[in-house]
Design a protein around this motif. Structure first.
Motif, PDB file in Angstrom:
ATOM      1  N   SER A  83      12.891  91.216  19.052  1.00 46.49           N
ATOM      2  CA  SER A  83      13.161  90.161  20.039  1.00 46.49           C
ATOM      3  C   SER A  83      12.003  90.031  21.024  1.00 46.49           C
ATOM      4  O   SER A  83      11.666  88.927  21.458  1.00 46.49           O
ATOM      5  N   LEU A  84      11.390  91.163  21.382  1.00 45.71           N
ATOM      6  CA  LEU A  84      10.224  91.127  22.267  1.00 45.71           C
ATOM      7  C   LEU A  84       9.092  90.343  21.616  1.00 45.71           C
ATOM      8  O   LEU A  84       8.478  89.469  22.256  1.00 45.71           O
ATOM      9  N   ILE A  85       8.811  90.619  20.357  1.00 46.67           N
ATOM     10  CA  ILE A  85       7.746  89.910  19.644  1.00 46.67           C
ATOM     11  C   ILE A  85       8.077  88.431  19.502  1.00 46.67           C
ATOM     12  O   ILE A  85       7.202  87.565  19.686  1.00 46.67           O
ATOM     13  N   LYS A  86       9.335  88.109  19.200  1.00 37.47           N
ATOM     14  CA  LYS A  86       9.740  86.706  19.085  1.00 37.47           C
ATOM     15  C   LYS A  86       9.562  85.988  20.422  1.00 37.47           C
ATOM     16  O   LYS A  86       9.136  84.824  20.467  1.00 37.47           O
ATOM     17  N   THR A  87       9.888  86.683  21.507  1.00 41.25           N
ATOM     18  CA  THR A  87       9.729  86.097  22.837  1.00 41.25           C
ATOM     19  C   THR A  87       8.254  85.810  23.127  1.00 41.25           C
ATOM     20  O   THR A  87       7.898  84.732  23.618  1.00 41.25           O
ATOM     21  N   LEU A  88       7.402  86.765  22.814  1.00 38.09           N
ATOM     22  CA  LEU A  88       5.972  86.592  23.055  1.00 38.09           C
ATOM     23  C   LEU A  88       5.384  85.495  22.175  1.00 38.09           C
ATOM     24  O   LEU A  88       4.520  84.726  22.626  1.00 38.09           O
ATOM     25  N   THR A  89       5.852  85.393  20.952  1.00 36.87           N
ATOM     26  CA  THR A  89       5.394  84.322  20.062  1.00 36.87           C
ATOM     27  C   THR A  89       5.816  82.962  20.601  1.00 36.87           C
ATOM     28  O   THR A  89       5.037  81.996  20.599  1.00 36.87           O
ATOM     29  N   PHE A  90       7.038  82.888  21.091  1.00 39.02           N
ATOM     30  CA  PHE A  90       7.536  81.658  21.705  1.00 39.02           C
ATOM     31  C   PHE A  90       6.688  81.270  22.917  1.00 39.02           C
ATOM     32  O   PHE A  90       6.320  80.094  23.095  1.00 39.02           O
ATOM     33  N   LEU A  91       6.347  82.245  23.754  1.00 37.34           N
ATOM     34  CA  LEU A  91       5.541  81.972  24.938  1.00 37.34           C
ATOM     35  C   LEU A  91       4.127  81.530  24.558  1.00 37.34           C
ATOM     36  O   LEU A  91       3.542  80.669  25.229  1.00 37.34           O
ATOM     37  N   THR A 107       8.877  92.101   5.014  1.00 37.22           N
ATOM     38  CA  THR A 107      10.121  92.810   4.727  1.00 37.22           C
ATOM     39  C   THR A 107      11.106  92.676   5.881  1.00 37.22           C
ATOM     40  O   THR A 107      12.301  92.427   5.680  1.00 37.22           O
ATOM     41  N   GLU A 108      10.608  92.835   7.119  1.00 36.33           N
ATOM     42  CA  GLU A 108      11.468  92.684   8.296  1.00 36.33           C
ATOM     43  C   GLU A 108      12.077  91.295   8.352  1.00 36.33           C
ATOM     44  O   GLU A 108      13.255  91.118   8.684  1.00 36.33           O
ATOM     45  N   GLU A 109      11.279  90.275   8.020  1.00 38.01           N
ATOM     46  CA  GLU A 109      11.774  88.898   8.055  1.00 38.01           C
ATOM     47  C   GLU A 109      12.845  88.680   6.991  1.00 38.01           C
ATOM     48  O   GLU A 109      13.862  88.033   7.235  1.00 38.01           O
ATOM     49  N   LEU A 110      12.638  89.240   5.807  1.00 39.77           N
ATOM     50  CA  LEU A 110      13.613  89.084   4.730  1.00 39.77           C
ATOM     51  C   LEU A 110      14.925  89.783   5.056  1.00 39.77           C
ATOM     52  O   LEU A 110      16.002  89.312   4.658  1.00 39.77           O
ATOM     53  N   LEU A 111      14.848  90.907   5.775  1.00 41.92           N
ATOM     54  CA  LEU A 111      16.043  91.662   6.129  1.00 41.92           C
ATOM     55  C   LEU A 111      16.753  91.102   7.355  1.00 41.92           C
ATOM     56  O   LEU A 111      17.858  91.524   7.685  1.00 41.92           O
ATOM     57  N   ASP A 112      16.134  90.179   8.060  1.00 45.39           N
ATOM     58  CA  ASP A 112      16.709  89.603   9.273  1.00 45.39           C
ATOM     59  C   ASP A 112      17.852  88.665   8.889  1.00 45.39           C
ATOM     60  O   ASP A 112      17.650  87.635   8.256  1.00 45.39           O
ATOM     61  N   ASP A 113      19.072  89.049   9.279  1.00 45.31           N
ATOM     62  CA  ASP A 113      20.225  88.194   8.962  1.00 45.31           C
ATOM     63  C   ASP A 113      20.460  87.116  10.017  1.00 45.31           C
ATOM     64  O   ASP A 113      21.406  86.344   9.931  1.00 45.31           O
ATOM     65  N   HIS A 114      19.570  87.084  11.029  1.00 43.16           N
ATOM     66  CA  HIS A 114      19.592  86.050  12.078  1.00 43.16           C
ATOM     67  C   HIS A 114      20.890  86.049  12.902  1.00 43.16           C
ATOM     68  O   HIS A 114      21.187  85.083  13.585  1.00 43.16           O
ATOM     69  N   VAL A 115      21.644  87.152  12.826  1.00 41.80           N
ATOM     70  CA  VAL A 115      22.900  87.209  13.569  1.00 41.80           C
ATOM     71  C   VAL A 115      22.666  87.227  15.078  1.00 41.80           C
ATOM     72  O   VAL A 115      23.534  86.832  15.861  1.00 41.80           O
ATOM     73  N   ASP A 116      21.463  87.663  15.474  1.00 37.68           N
ATOM     74  CA  ASP A 116      21.167  87.734  16.913  1.00 37.68           C
ATOM     75  C   ASP A 116      20.272  86.600  17.398  1.00 37.68           C
ATOM     76  O   ASP A 116      19.693  86.685  18.478  1.00 37.68           O
ATOM     77  N   ASP A 117      20.165  85.536  16.619  1.00 40.05           N
ATOM     78  CA  ASP A 117      19.316  84.418  17.024  1.00 40.05           C
ATOM     79  C   ASP A 117      19.735  83.851  18.380  1.00 40.05           C
ATOM     80  O   ASP A 117      18.903  83.399  19.159  1.00 40.05           O
ATOM     81  N   HIS A 118      21.037  83.882  18.648  1.00 34.22           N
ATOM     82  CA  HIS A 118      21.516  83.326  19.921  1.00 34.22           C
ATOM     83  C   HIS A 118      20.982  84.121  21.109  1.00 34.22           C
ATOM     84  O   HIS A 118      20.805  83.588  22.205  1.00 34.22           O
ATOM     85  N   VAL A 119      20.713  85.426  20.899  1.00 39.11           N
ATOM     86  CA  VAL A 119      20.146  86.255  21.968  1.00 39.11           C
ATOM     87  C   VAL A 119      18.717  85.812  22.256  1.00 39.11           C
ATOM     88  O   VAL A 119      18.323  85.648  23.417  1.00 39.11           O
ATOM     89  N   ASP A 120      17.937  85.603  21.186  1.00 37.87           N
ATOM     90  CA  ASP A 120      16.556  85.149  21.361  1.00 37.87           C
ATOM     91  C   ASP A 120      16.510  83.783  22.042  1.00 37.87           C
ATOM     92  O   ASP A 120      15.640  83.524  22.875  1.00 37.87           O
ATOM     93  N   GLU A 121      17.453  82.923  21.692  1.00 35.22           N
ATOM     94  CA  GLU A 121      17.513  81.599  22.317  1.00 35.22           C
ATOM     95  C   GLU A 121      17.868  81.708  23.792  1.00 35.22           C
ATOM     96  O   GLU A 121      17.332  80.977  24.636  1.00 35.22           O
ATOM     97  N   GLU A 122      18.754  82.655  24.123  1.00 34.15           N
ATOM     98  CA  GLU A 122      19.126  82.849  25.532  1.00 34.15           C
ATOM     99  C   GLU A 122      17.933  83.385  26.327  1.00 34.15           C
ATOM    100  O   GLU A 122      17.705  82.972  27.470  1.00 34.15           O
ATOM    101  N   ILE A 123      17.163  84.282  25.713  1.00 32.43           N
ATOM    102  CA  ILE A 123      15.961  84.789  26.369  1.00 32.43           C
ATOM    103  C   ILE A 123      14.984  83.645  26.619  1.00 32.43           C
ATOM    104  O   ILE A 123      14.411  83.526  27.710  1.00 32.43           O
ATOM    105  N   GLN A 124      14.798  82.798  25.634  1.00 30.41           N
ATOM    106  CA  GLN A 124      13.850  81.693  25.765  1.00 30.41           C
ATOM    107  C   GLN A 124      14.244  80.741  26.888  1.00 30.41           C
ATOM    108  O   GLN A 124      13.378  80.183  27.574  1.00 30.41           O
ATOM    109  N   ARG A 125      15.537  80.593  27.110  1.00 34.44           N
ATOM    110  CA  ARG A 125      15.991  79.697  28.192  1.00 34.44           C
ATOM    111  C   ARG A 125      15.623  80.243  29.570  1.00 34.44           C
ATOM    112  O   ARG A 125      15.580  79.483  30.546  1.00 34.44           O
ATOM    113  N   CYS A 126      15.337  81.535  29.649  1.00 33.63           N
ATOM    114  CA  CYS A 126      14.944  82.125  30.932  1.00 33.63           C
ATOM    115  C   CYS A 126      13.576  81.617  31.395  1.00 33.63           C
ATOM    116  O   CYS A 126      13.224  81.763  32.564  1.00 33.63           O
TER     117      CYS A 126
END
Length: 264
Positions: A49-57, A8-27
């Protein structure tokens, strides 16, 4: 139900903040590692965003962490939050998810001689402070409660040398003279991290990445200690803080945290 919640969370995600997650990943780029602070309001998706960061790591560094027996530390405020984050990370061993008290105790619990020295010094300072207040009591009247506090501390101090090993339960009462209380563990752990090079090296060797959820309520002593480690070990230790300074619940957190973040 948990799986339905995630879908449900994934379906409701409009991805408007994807650029924030990408900026975090660049760190976490090997060429230019950076510490970071995510400051956003309630319901804005900080935990996501915390979970996405941890999944990326996990995807990018998981094998390296396993091979080198290192972990990513995640600190959050409650056991319930720890359980939720661990579940969403599928309980992978590269993540060490804990409360502040559990994190600090695991870091310092084997340094019993240092713990004993700190406790003795701390109790002596507390007794001296109480005795000074007794001397300055108005009209020469001393406080019975204060006198009882002094007596108890002197009694504990007399027994300290017989303690072979101090104990601590992050999730319960600690009432014995050989038990440490929650406040002592935070103050002691933070002091060791801030002042001891050996402890700093142990910290960054075991946890090269530390992410803190609800950082506005993280004990101010620990925040200051972490800032010290970041300054002394640039490029070797990445700290990510997620928080909302408008939602402080506890007054022992770092006040005006967003204004205290170092420029770099």
């Amino acid at each position: 139900m948990d799986k339905i919640k995630e879908v449900t969370e994934e379906l409701l995600d409009d991805h408007v903040d994807d650029h924030v997650d990408e900026e975090i990943q660049r760190c976490f780029l090997k060429e230019d590692p950076k510490c970071f602070f995510v400051f956003a309001g309630a319901g804005s998706g900080k935990t996501r965003s915390l979970i996405k960061t941890l999944t990326f790591l996990d995807e990018t560094l998981g094998d390296w962490l396993l091979t080198n027996r290192k972990q990513i530390a995640v600190i959050t405020y409650t056991n319930a939050a720890c359980d939720e984050i661990s579940r969403r990370l599928h309980y992978k061993s590269i993540f060490s998810v804990s409360t502040i008290h559990s994190f600090l105790w695991e870091l310092i619990k084997n340094y019993q001689s240092d713990i004993k020295a700190w406790v003795i010094n701390s109790i002596n300072l507390e007794i001296a402070e109480l005795e000074e207040k007794q001397r300055k009591s108005k009209a020469g009247k001393t406080s019975e409660k204060r006198a009882e506090d002094i007596r108890k501390k002197q009694e504990r101090l007399a027994k300290i040398n017989t303690v072979r090993r101090f104990t601590y339960n992050p999730n319960g009462d600690n009432v014995g003279y050989d038990s440490l209380n929650h406040s002592e563990v935070v103050k002691m752990g933070s002091k060791f991290i801030c002042a001891e090079d050996t402890m700093q090296n142990i910290l960054i060797s075991q946890y090269p990445i530390l992410l803190i959820d609800e950082s506005q309520d993280t004990k101010k002593e620990l925040v200051d200690a972490i800032f010290t480690v970041c300054e002394r070990h640039k490029g070797k230790f990445i700290v990510g803080m997620f928080g909302d300074t408008m939602q402080r619940i506890y007054q022992d957190g770092k006040e005006n945290l967003s204004q205290c973040i170092p420029d770099d």
